[in-house]
Design a protein around this motif. Structure first.
Motif, PDB file in Angstrom:
ATOM      1  N   GLU A 161       0.839  -1.210   0.000  1.00  0.00           N
ATOM      2  CA  GLU A 161       0.000   0.000   0.000  1.00  0.00           C
ATOM      3  C   GLU A 161       0.865   1.247   0.000  1.00  0.00           C
ATOM      4  O   GLU A 161       0.533   2.251  -0.631  1.00  0.00           O
ATOM      5  N   LEU A 162       1.987   1.188   0.726  1.00  0.00           N
ATOM      6  CA  LEU A 162       2.937   2.311   0.671  1.00  0.00           C
ATOM      7  C   LEU A 162       3.390   2.513  -0.770  1.00  0.00           C
ATOM      8  O   LEU A 162       3.436   3.641  -1.267  1.00  0.00           O
ATOM      9  N   GLY A 163       3.707   1.418  -1.448  1.00  0.00           N
ATOM     10  CA  GLY A 163       4.122   1.488  -2.853  1.00  0.00           C
ATOM     11  C   GLY A 163       3.043   2.110  -3.737  1.00  0.00           C
ATOM     12  O   GLY A 163       3.335   2.968  -4.574  1.00  0.00           O
ATOM     13  N   HIS A 164       1.794   1.715  -3.513  1.00  0.00           N
ATOM     14  CA  HIS A 164       0.676   2.304  -4.284  1.00  0.00           C
ATOM     15  C   HIS A 164       0.611   3.813  -4.045  1.00  0.00           C
ATOM     16  O   HIS A 164       0.414   4.591  -4.974  1.00  0.00           O
ATOM     17  N   THR A 182      14.904  -7.157   6.531  1.00  0.00           N
ATOM     18  CA  THR A 182      14.352  -8.432   6.064  1.00  0.00           C
ATOM     19  C   THR A 182      14.060  -8.416   4.557  1.00  0.00           C
ATOM     20  O   THR A 182      13.976  -9.472   3.936  1.00  0.00           O
ATOM     21  N   GLY A 183      13.828  -7.224   3.985  1.00  0.00           N
ATOM     22  CA  GLY A 183      13.454  -7.118   2.563  1.00  0.00           C
ATOM     23  C   GLY A 183      11.947  -7.009   2.361  1.00  0.00           C
ATOM     24  O   GLY A 183      11.477  -6.896   1.229  1.00  0.00           O
ATOM     25  N   THR A 184      11.177  -7.011   3.457  1.00  0.00           N
ATOM     26  CA  THR A 184       9.715  -6.934   3.344  1.00  0.00           C
ATOM     27  C   THR A 184       9.266  -5.588   2.780  1.00  0.00           C
ATOM     28  O   THR A 184       8.385  -5.529   1.911  1.00  0.00           O
ATOM     29  N   THR A 185       9.855  -4.521   3.292  1.00  0.00           N
ATOM     30  CA  THR A 185       9.468  -3.183   2.820  1.00  0.00           C
ATOM     31  C   THR A 185       9.801  -3.054   1.343  1.00  0.00           C
ATOM     32  O   THR A 185       8.994  -2.568   0.540  1.00  0.00           O
ATOM     33  N   LEU A 186      10.993  -3.508   0.971  1.00  0.00           N
ATOM     34  CA  LEU A 186      11.398  -3.455  -0.434  1.00  0.00           C
ATOM     35  C   LEU A 186      10.396  -4.205  -1.301  1.00  0.00           C
ATOM     36  O   LEU A 186       9.923  -3.689  -2.320  1.00  0.00           O
ATOM     37  N   ALA A 187      10.046  -5.418  -0.896  1.00  0.00           N
ATOM     38  CA  ALA A 187       9.133  -6.229  -1.702  1.00  0.00           C
ATOM     39  C   ALA A 187       7.795  -5.514  -1.880  1.00  0.00           C
ATOM     40  O   ALA A 187       7.255  -5.444  -2.986  1.00  0.00           O
ATOM     41  N   GLY A 188       7.274  -4.952  -0.802  1.00  0.00           N
ATOM     42  CA  GLY A 188       5.996  -4.253  -0.878  1.00  0.00           C
ATOM     43  C   GLY A 188       6.071  -3.049  -1.801  1.00  0.00           C
ATOM     44  O   GLY A 188       5.161  -2.817  -2.607  1.00  0.00           O
ATOM     45  N   VAL A 189       7.158  -2.298  -1.696  1.00  0.00           N
ATOM     46  CA  VAL A 189       7.294  -1.100  -2.535  1.00  0.00           C
ATOM     47  C   VAL A 189       7.461  -1.503  -3.998  1.00  0.00           C
ATOM     48  O   VAL A 189       6.907  -0.863  -4.894  1.00  0.00           O
ATOM     49  N   ALA A 191       6.160  -4.186  -5.378  1.00  0.00           N
ATOM     50  CA  ALA A 191       4.844  -4.656  -5.847  1.00  0.00           C
ATOM     51  C   ALA A 191       3.868  -3.502  -6.047  1.00  0.00           C
ATOM     52  O   ALA A 191       3.109  -3.492  -7.012  1.00  0.00           O
ATOM     53  N   GLY A 192       3.888  -2.547  -5.118  1.00  0.00           N
ATOM     54  CA  GLY A 192       2.867  -1.497  -5.161  1.00  0.00           C
ATOM     55  C   GLY A 192       3.190  -0.334  -6.071  1.00  0.00           C
ATOM     56  O   GLY A 192       2.293   0.302  -6.614  1.00  0.00           O
ATOM     57  N   SER A 193       4.483  -0.051  -6.237  1.00  0.00           N
ATOM     58  CA  SER A 193       4.836   1.173  -6.979  1.00  0.00           C
ATOM     59  C   SER A 193       5.019   0.912  -8.464  1.00  0.00           C
ATOM     60  O   SER A 193       4.896   1.825  -9.272  1.00  0.00           O
ATOM     61  N   ALA A 214      11.953 -11.820  -2.647  1.00  0.00           N
ATOM     62  CA  ALA A 214      11.404 -12.566  -3.792  1.00  0.00           C
ATOM     63  C   ALA A 214      10.271 -13.487  -3.353  1.00  0.00           C
ATOM     64  O   ALA A 214       9.319 -13.719  -4.113  1.00  0.00           O
ATOM     65  N   ALA A 215      10.362 -13.985  -2.114  1.00  0.00           N
ATOM     66  CA  ALA A 215       9.323 -14.901  -1.626  1.00  0.00           C
ATOM     67  C   ALA A 215       7.967 -14.202  -1.529  1.00  0.00           C
ATOM     68  O   ALA A 215       6.921 -14.852  -1.561  1.00  0.00           O
ATOM     69  N   HIS A 216       7.978 -12.875  -1.398  1.00  0.00           N
ATOM     70  CA  HIS A 216       6.703 -12.128  -1.330  1.00  0.00           C
ATOM     71  C   HIS A 216       6.171 -11.795  -2.721  1.00  0.00           C
ATOM     72  O   HIS A 216       5.035 -11.370  -2.860  1.00  0.00           O
ATOM     73  N   LEU A 217       7.041 -11.927  -3.736  1.00  0.00           N
ATOM     74  CA  LEU A 217       6.702 -11.416  -5.071  1.00  0.00           C
ATOM     75  C   LEU A 217       6.471 -12.552  -6.060  1.00  0.00           C
ATOM     76  O   LEU A 217       6.986 -13.661  -5.880  1.00  0.00           O
TER      77      LEU A 217
END
Ligand SMILES: Cc1ncc(COP(=O)(O)O)c(C=O)c1O
Length: 312
Positions: A161-164, A182-189, A191-193, A214-217
């Motif tokens: 959502e931050l990425g969106h 952990t890379g979670t924030t990166l993955a979210g950004v 995906a969303g941006s 990558a596991a989140h994507l």
């Protein structure tokens, strides 16, 4: 208003363009999104990872939340503050024995009513092992268990959502840069941006962070890269180069940094710009993910010559 009304994320602060000489000299624009300004206690990336988790606890009728972290953990600090304000009981499983003189983060976890359970460093290494997590949390059930750093599906969804929200700013950035644990924030950004994202690792494990992101994507999403070369001597280690850079950067730009995450991010960007890695005309958006509370830790403040840096 943020796009995800379900979670009521706070509105993003205005993007600031820094007029920092090394960037100007290379024709690179450095914009900064000061997420640290979102809230003094749970600003930065924390609100995006925690809020969906806390809403999940609420939806499940759980009034206790358990999570994991070190003695200077930004994640536990934000969780304890949130719990205290919203009447949610919080439990922190903390890496390492209880120190004789707790640092400011641990003291504030106590003050905010977080129940702290110290575990040895050897035990803590099993934090991703469901059997061990089951053992240490058994008598605390029922509760929501959030992994270290908020690295779960809810944490990822919040960062997406931050990425969106960043995409909605339509800033025309060529690259979004952020610090990674952990890379979670990166993955979210990512995906969303829909933008290319450059991660600066806070620890010397770019491969692990990349795998975790990558596991989140979806497997086809490769619009990111994690750089390890600015992790220095490792997680939460500060050396003279980083300390000097942070002091000069803050003096020039008025942006406070922490030595564990954002200091390494801006040192990394500064170095890459100086090396001419970004072509003239590149527009960079750096995310200030907060973490300023961690800068107060005695261990973070102790500056060691690079050759004598020790694990904190
Ligand atoms: C201030 C700060 N920046 C960046 C990060 C890295 O976030 P992630 O673990 O999602 O990579 C963290 C850790 O959560 C953090 O506390």
């Amino acid at each position: 208003m943020s796009r995800d009304r379900r979670h009521d994320f706070p509105e993003l602060p205005a993007v600031e363009t820094l007029r920092d000489a090394p960037y100007d000299a290379r024709g690179v624009t450095l914009d900064v999104l000061r997420l640290d300004r979102l809230h003094p206690l749970w600003g930065g990336n924390k609100v995006f990872k925690l809020l969906p988790n806390l809403h999940r606890a609420e939806a499940l009728g759980l009034r206790r939340v358990i999570s994991f972290g070190g003695a200077y953990s930004n994640h536990l600090h934000a969780l304890a503050a949130w719990g205290a304000e919203h009447g949610v009981q919080t439990v922190g499983i903390v890496r390492g024995e209880a120190p004789a003189r707790p640092g400011p983060t641990l003291r504030e976890l106590h003050e905010r009513g977080m129940h702290i359970r110290h575990v040895s460093r050897a035990e803590y290494r099993r934090r991703h092992d469901p059997a061990w997590v089951g053992e240490v949390t058994r008598e605390l059930m029922p509760a929501l268990v959030i992994p270290e750093g908020g690295d779960n599906a809810e944490g990822f969804a919040g960062c997406r959502e931050l990425g969106h929200s960043i995409a909605a700013l339509a800033g025309g950035w060529d690259v979004i840069a952020l610090a990674c644990g952990t890379g979670t924030t990166l993955a979210g950004v990512v995906a969303g941006s829909g933008a290319y994202v450059l991660g600066v690792a806070a620890l010397r494990d770019a491969a692990g962070i990349t795998a975790c992101a990558a596991a989140h994507l979806a497997p086809t999403v490769r619009r990111f890269r994690v750089l390890e070369r600015f992790a220095g001597r490792g997680f939460a280690r500060i050396d003279a180069e980083l300390a000097a850079f942070m002091a000069q950067f803050t003096q020039r730009n008025g942006v406070p940094l922490d030595p564990v995450y954002t200091g390494k991010l801006f040192l990394g960007l500064h170095t890459l710009v100086g090396e001419g890695r970004f072509p003239p005309g590149t527009r960079v958006l750096a995310l200030h993910t907060g973490g300023l509370q961690g800068a107060r830790g005695a261990s973070c403040g102790r500056i060691l010559p690079a050759a004598h840096a020790v694990p904190l």
